[in-house]
Design an enzyme around this catalytic site. Structure first.
Site, PDB file in Angstrom:
ATOM      1  N   GLN A  95     -60.556 -74.078  18.534  1.00  0.00           N
ATOM      2  CA  GLN A  95     -59.420 -74.871  18.078  1.00  0.00           C
ATOM      3  C   GLN A  95     -58.118 -74.197  18.507  1.00  0.00           C
ATOM      4  OE1 GLN A  95     -60.307 -76.162  13.716  1.00  0.00           O
ATOM      5  NE2 GLN A  95     -61.625 -74.435  14.185  1.00  0.00           N
ATOM      6  N   HIS A 113     -58.085 -78.375  21.035  1.00  0.00           N
ATOM      7  CA  HIS A 113     -56.701 -78.738  20.699  1.00  0.00           C
ATOM      8  C   HIS A 113     -55.724 -78.484  21.840  1.00  0.00           C
ATOM      9  CE1 HIS A 113     -57.802 -78.315  16.130  1.00  0.00           C
ATOM     10  NE2 HIS A 113     -58.319 -79.382  16.698  1.00  0.00           N
ATOM     11  N   CYS A 139     -39.382 -85.464  32.289  1.00  0.00           N
ATOM     12  CA  CYS A 139     -40.177 -85.613  33.521  1.00  0.00           C
ATOM     13  C   CYS A 139     -39.378 -86.453  34.529  1.00  0.00           C
ATOM     14  CB  CYS A 139     -41.458 -86.338  33.118  1.00  0.00           C
ATOM     15  SG  CYS A 139     -42.554 -86.866  34.429  1.00  0.00           S
ATOM     16  N   CYS A 141     -40.193 -89.159  35.648  1.00  0.00           N
ATOM     17  CA  CYS A 141     -40.335 -90.575  35.265  1.00  0.00           C
ATOM     18  C   CYS A 141     -39.402 -90.933  34.111  1.00  0.00           C
ATOM     19  CB  CYS A 141     -41.791 -90.887  34.883  1.00  0.00           C
ATOM     20  SG  CYS A 141     -42.228 -90.407  33.193  1.00  0.00           S
ATOM     21  N   GLY A 178     -63.516 -67.240  12.206  1.00  0.00           N
ATOM     22  CA  GLY A 178     -62.060 -67.250  12.041  1.00  0.00           C
ATOM     23  C   GLY A 178     -61.460 -68.630  11.925  1.00  0.00           C
TER      24      GLY A 178
END
Ligand code: APR
Length: 233
Positions: A95, A113, A139, A141, A178
């Site tokens: 993760q 993730h 960007c 775009c 963890g």
């Protein structure tokens, strides 16, 4: 330590990891007192809504964490996960977005993730390499650039989730290290592994909501417990 460990005989191992494994590389965890950044609740910054409201603030937070991730080094926990490949077939489902498993040498890492070191466009989805053009950055775009991570409320990448689900039903042992197992759908992976008959081993300094279903719960840090566990494979 001698004698067979909880992973003895395992041939296919899937590690599911979370912020706790990178804690000892100096990267703060998400929950608890550490999950605060300049008085903002960190988990509330990791959302599309926060980005739409204040992209500059969210970028500032991610740039600080990006610098932290790039400056950090894998610790004995990450290295033990990589070393497990010498004794078994291994998949790593993480993760974490810090890239430390890959840098430690793990060859098959599924980053559920995303990865904080990457940038992509929120509009055309194109990858962005190099320096950020202004703040908040845009960007070519015209769309806003964003860190290539999955925020709360967003779906995981279909390819990543498919590979993670497959790794859960494929393994004969799953090591959950963890992670508070507070976030869905990553926290369904131990259930899938259990349904497929895998041994479940947890490494965490504290009890988790799924401790009750573990075959072994190792109460300690990842940097201490994972090398011991892998040594006895
Ligand atoms: N060794 C082992 N476990 C540790 C250590 C350590 N050194 N330090 C902390 N832990 C444990 C804590 O007890 C806790 O259960 O690691 C867990 C960290 O939990 P979270 O901070 O909730 O991290 P994680 O489970 O990875 O969170 C999942 O939530 O906020 C989102 O997207 C973010 O990927 C993250 C997801």
């Amino acid at each position: 330590m001698t004698g067979p460990g909880p992973l003895a005989g395992a041939r296919r191992i899937t590690f599911v990891t979370g912020a706790g494994i990178s804690r000892e590389s100096g990267i703060p965890t998400f929950r608890g007192r550490e999950g605060l950044w300049r008085n903002h609740d960190a988990s509330k910054l990791a959302t599309v809504a926060a980005f739409e409201r204040d992209p500059g603030l969210v970028w500032e937070w991610y740039l600080e964490r990006r610098r932290g991730a790039l400056a950090a080094e894998p610790n004995a926990g990450h290295l033990a996960v990589a070393a497990a490949e010498r004794a078994a077939e291994v998949r790593v489902v993480t993760q974490n977005i810090d890239g430390l498993h890959g840098r430690a040498g793990s060859s098959r890492v599924i980053e559920l993730h995303g990865n904080i070191t990457r940038t992509r466009c929120s509009s055309c989805s194109g990858d962005w390499e190099g320096d950020l053009p202004g703040m908040p950055p845009r960007c070519g775009c015209g769309g806003l650039l964003r860190p290539d991570v999955v925020w709360f409320g967003e779906a995981l990448g279909a390819a990543e989730w498919g590979a993670a689900a497959e790794a859960a039903s494929w393994c004969d042992a799953m090591v959950i290290a963890g992670t508070s197992l507070a976030v869905s759908p990553a926290n369904t992976l131990p259930l899938a592994a259990r349904r497929a008959g895998a041994t479940l081993v947890e490494v965490n300094t504290e009890e988790t909501p799924m401790s009750y279903m573990m075959d072994a719960s190792l109460r300690g840090t990842c940097s201490e417990e994972l090398p011991r566990l892998v040594e006895r494979l």
